[in-house]
Write an enzyme that holds these catalytic residues in place. Sequence first.
Site, PDB file in Angstrom:
ATOM      1  N   PHE A  70      43.736  45.399  47.128  1.00 21.55           N
ATOM      2  CA  PHE A  70      44.866  46.181  46.616  1.00 21.55           C
ATOM      3  C   PHE A  70      45.878  46.536  47.699  1.00 21.55           C
ATOM      4  CE2 PHE A  70      41.128  46.982  43.991  1.00 21.55           C
ATOM      5  CZ  PHE A  70      41.611  46.517  42.784  1.00 21.55           C
ATOM      6  N   CYS A  71      45.419  46.683  48.928  1.00 21.40           N
ATOM      7  CA  CYS A  71      46.327  47.122  49.986  1.00 21.40           C
ATOM      8  C   CYS A  71      45.932  46.427  51.272  1.00 21.40           C
ATOM      9  CB  CYS A  71      46.232  48.633  50.151  1.00 21.40           C
ATOM     10  SG  CYS A  71      47.358  49.315  51.355  1.00 21.40           S
ATOM     11  N   PRO A  72      46.771  45.689  51.941  1.00 21.07           N
ATOM     12  CA  PRO A  72      48.220  45.581  51.729  1.00 21.07           C
ATOM     13  C   PRO A  72      48.638  44.717  50.545  1.00 21.07           C
ATOM     14  CG  PRO A  72      47.560  44.294  53.639  1.00 21.07           C
ATOM     15  CD  PRO A  72      46.338  45.005  53.168  1.00 21.07           C
TER      16      PRO A  72
END
Lengths: 76, 375
Positions: free
Chosen positions: A13-15
């Site tokens: 999900f992140c980055p």
Amino acid sequence: MADRKIVDAKNTFCPGPLMELIANMKQAEVGDELAVLSTDEGSANDIPEWINKMGHEVIESSEDSGVWSIVVKKTK
Amino acid sequence: MKILIVGGGMGGTILANNLARKMRNELKSGKASITMLSASDKHMYQPGLLYVAVGKMNPSEMYRDQVSLLEPSIEFKVDPVTEFNLDDNNVRAKSGTTYNYDIIVIATGSCTHAEGTPGLAEYAEQFYTEADAVKMYKKLEAFEGGKVVVAVGVPHKCPMAPLEITFMLVDYFKQRGIWDKVQLHYTYPIGRTHSLEPVAKWATPEFERLGITYETLFNMKEVNENVVMSEEGTEAEYDLLITVPAHKGMQVIEDAGLGAGGFIPTDRKRLNMEGRDNVYVLGDTTNLPISKAGSTAHFEAEALAENIASMMTIGTATRDYDGKVFCFIEAGDGKATYAMFNYQNPPDPKAPTAGIHMFKTAYNKMYWASARGLL
Ligand SMILES: Cc1cc2nc3c(=O)[nH]c(=O)nc-3n(C[C@H](O)[C@H](O)[C@H](O)COP(=O)(O)OP(=O)(O)OC[C@H]3O[C@@H](n4cnc5c(N)ncnc54)[C@H](O)[C@@H]3O)c2cc1C
């Protein structure tokens, strides 16, 4: 055929897939192809949007069982 | 069994302490040893840099002696590695000493690479080292108003830092009574204001409420005096430019051919370097597509400590790293929130509260217990 590097951004999900692609594009040579694998439906839009804005090329975009594969080519 | 940990930051320290406790008997009997090599005798609490940059923390508060954080059974040396000879199970360090190992864990972190963006080091402010954060604070103090631009490179550690510094700047200018003389403009590399969609959904209306303008799909290409250009062909004029430059892993990793950009290809569950079963990688040094954050290094270190200990005792690993990340988000105005997610579950951040800000402020002190592996 040019090198095709897999950027496996599935289930992250992140980055996130686009940021992963941007980082990998920096390390790639002109002419290299990168295949981004993503489970985020949004990638099918935001990756081509960035690629077009940058003037690179989307080679193909497909979906199989919830995994999007977007192949791009670094053109400059 | 000789375990060599390269890097005494967040990941290396938590791993070493957890292992030392799990393998107390093996260490005591001499069946195992843990050696840590690092580049500094000090351990820096890096999130403190955000506060130093806006004059809310004294730099000396960010440091502890590394030895004071480690279990006594760990051998600690300030002797940065200069060569990795993975085929021979040894490394060579700055002192000229060769260290042999059975298992090596590489956790050398990442750092800004301002030189990769022409003009950035000359014209822009940064806050990812003590010297840069102090310089930025002095620049802020001398600033009397005008256009402030925030610009972000890819990849970078601490995904929340660009938003946090933006909201902290609002507070800073308000406290100085010059907010009405400042135009704050935020730029971000992808097509929304944060990589996490729920965080972007919260931040964008906050920007609008505070009068912060923003431009997305903005990747810094070049910085000139008073203007920053993007790879996408746009530009932003500024009087003060605050940046998070693109990062690289440590040069020694790249020079040793362990990974492009200094990031080592790593298995996302077992954390071994791809193609090697006695080389493990933690924290910012991995090439995993997850946040480069202290919490990532922390949760990876916990999983890896269990696995190394169980490999010693029962001959096999017992745990997968599940991709867990936990990040506080300072939201300004005395409030904060957090995002927690793993490989399977997306984050669902709640509205910022004063309580979470107080908890984050407390965590700034509790970090040292966390590094000791006690939290
Ligand atoms: C401004 C800022 C704010 C941040 N805020 C947060 C936050 O709120 N939450 C969060 O989770 N994370 C945050 N982070 C990120 C976090 O600090 C890092 O992701 C984390 O420290 C990574 O841990 P690590 O063990 O991989 O590397 P590091 O902690 O950076 O440690 C690397 C270690 O390797 C050593 N080393 C380097 N080269 C060598 C060598 N050749 N040989 C031996 N040793 C070497 C160094 O001396 C150091 O001890 C922030 C970072 C910054 C800069």
